[in-house]
Write an enzyme that holds these catalytic residues in place. Structure first.
Site, PDB file in Angstrom:
ATOM      1  CB  CYS A  98      -8.221   8.083   6.391  1.00 18.07           C
ATOM      2  SG  CYS A  98      -9.185   7.245   5.141  1.00 18.07           S
ATOM      3  CG  HIS A 140      -8.562   2.734   8.804  1.00 18.97           C
ATOM      4  ND1 HIS A 140      -8.514   3.975   9.410  1.00 18.97           N
ATOM      5  CD2 HIS A 140      -8.632   2.991   7.468  1.00 18.97           C
ATOM      6  CE1 HIS A 140      -8.557   4.920   8.494  1.00 18.97           C
ATOM      7  NE2 HIS A 140      -8.618   4.351   7.292  1.00 18.97           N
ATOM      8  CD  GLU A 141      -7.821   0.224   4.719  1.00 21.25           C
ATOM      9  OE1 GLU A 141      -8.740   0.677   4.009  1.00 21.25           O
ATOM     10  OE2 GLU A 141      -6.815   0.889   5.023  1.00 21.25           O
ATOM     11  CG  HIS A 144     -12.727   2.869   4.204  1.00 19.01           C
ATOM     12  ND1 HIS A 144     -13.075   4.200   4.119  1.00 19.01           N
ATOM     13  CD2 HIS A 144     -11.418   2.852   4.559  1.00 19.01           C
ATOM     14  CE1 HIS A 144     -12.013   4.953   4.407  1.00 19.01           C
ATOM     15  NE2 HIS A 144     -11.000   4.157   4.692  1.00 19.01           N
TER      16      HIS A 144
END
Lengths: 167, 179
Positions: A98, A140-141, A144
């Site tokens: 990341c 994954h995004e 966030h």
């Protein structure tokens, strides 16, 4: 329109929950544009989430079409406002790195297929089905937006590695 | 900073980690890298320690004596300068699962095949599972493939072991992605 610096952990913004976007207004469009500029500038990146550039709103951009792993299975450039995963199936392990946690990679298991609902730049509600690398990148995004880093999903530090290859 | 490798092994019970780390904390040691796990009925700790002043074994004095008194085995290794730094191993990461009826030589034969091809094992765990009558041996290896070595190559090299030892082996590379 600007390339913005990527926040690095332990910046506290990365651990906060981002706010829902009420309407896709000029401000939202500006954040989307900055995310795109930042993603392109970083070259190797396949996605950026708004909190990574210090904007605590639920916006991400993802584009795996230029990457080796995603070029044959993707939806091109995705600009996602208020994205939500409404279905998940299967599982797939990848070793994730990341931009906000440099020099470290860890094995993370995520859903192989997902159905995501989001609002696009034009304010239209869209639903797509993503699989493989694109599915992993979206998950994954989206993490966030909830203050989650891949470190929260790693099960063993024992098998970690440093940077895979110097760019 | 001077570095040491400390290993501690003893019958598993609650409180070992806190007993050990209190001593290290009081000594002013940094725990740079560590792995601790139950193996059989034993708890095993391996730690890479850093200390700004202590340079040799004797300087630790009898700091670890309370551990030995509570039936833990303690071994300390003084590292040469740089011995604490992990060299970067570049290449695709590969997980290899091996399992089958327990028999001698499973670990050795697989490790030998990988070693011959210059494949670096970075993690290896084994466990004996199944029932007393039908023990099953399971091994999971993480390895780094050298350049120009593919998953299929490794698969092929391990096939003779599959046949000789009648074990199941799966090889899968884990792609590394920057997100």
């Amino acid at each position: 329109m600007a390339v913005r610096p990527i926040l690095l952990y332990p910046d506290p913004i990365l651990k906060q929950v981002a706010a829902q976007v009420e309407s896709v207004d000029e401000l939202t469009i500006a954040v989307i544009q900055d995310l795109l500029d930042t993603m392109l500038e970083s070259g190797h990146s396949v996605g950026v989430a708004a909190p990574q550039i210090g904007e605590l709103i639920r916006v991400v951009v993802v584009d795996v079409s230029k990457s080796k792993l995603g070029k044959d299975n993707n939806h091109g450039l995705l600009e996602m406002v208020n994205p939500e995963i409404i279905e998940k199936s299967g599982s797939k392990m990848m070793r994730e790195g990341c931009m906000s946690v440099p020099d470290y990679t860890g094995n993370v298991t995520r859903a192989e297929q997902i159905v995501v609902e989001f609002t696009d730049r034009a304010g239209q509600l869209r639903v797509i089905e993503a699989s493989g690398f694109e599915s992993v990148a979206i998950q994954h995004e989206l993490d966030h937006l909830d203050g989650m880093l891949f470190l929260d999903r790693v099960s063993s530090l024992k098998t970690d590695l440093y940077r895979r290859k110097s760019k | 900073m001077n570095h040491f490798a400390l290993t501690i092994v003893g019958r598993d019970r609650a409180g070992i980690v806190s007993q050990v780390t209190k001593i290290l904390f009081d000594l002013g040691c940094n725990i740079a890298d560590s792995s601790c796990s139950i193996l059989g009925g034993q708890f095993a700790m391996i730690l890479i320690l850093g200390h700004p002043e202590i340079t040799d074994r004797d300087s630790f004095g009898d700091a670890f004596k309370p551990l030995e008194d509570s039936d833990l085995s303690v071994a300390l290794r003084v590292l040469k300068p740089g011995g604490q730094i992990r060299t970067n191993i570049f290449g695709d990461i590969c997980m290899i699962s091996v399992y089958g009826s327990d028999k001698p030589g499973i670990v050795y034969r697989v490790a030998q095949a990988l070693g011959e091809k210059n494949i670096n094992i970075t993690d290896l765990n084994t466990k004996l599972v199944g029932s007393d009558e039908r023990p099953v041996y399971v091994m999971v290896i993480e390895a780094v493939l050298p350049e120009n070595v593919e998953e299929e190559d490794v698969n092929g090299w391990l096939t003779p072991i599959r046949n000789d030892l009648q074990v199941d082996i799966t090889v899968r590379t884990i792609p590394t992605v920057e997100l």
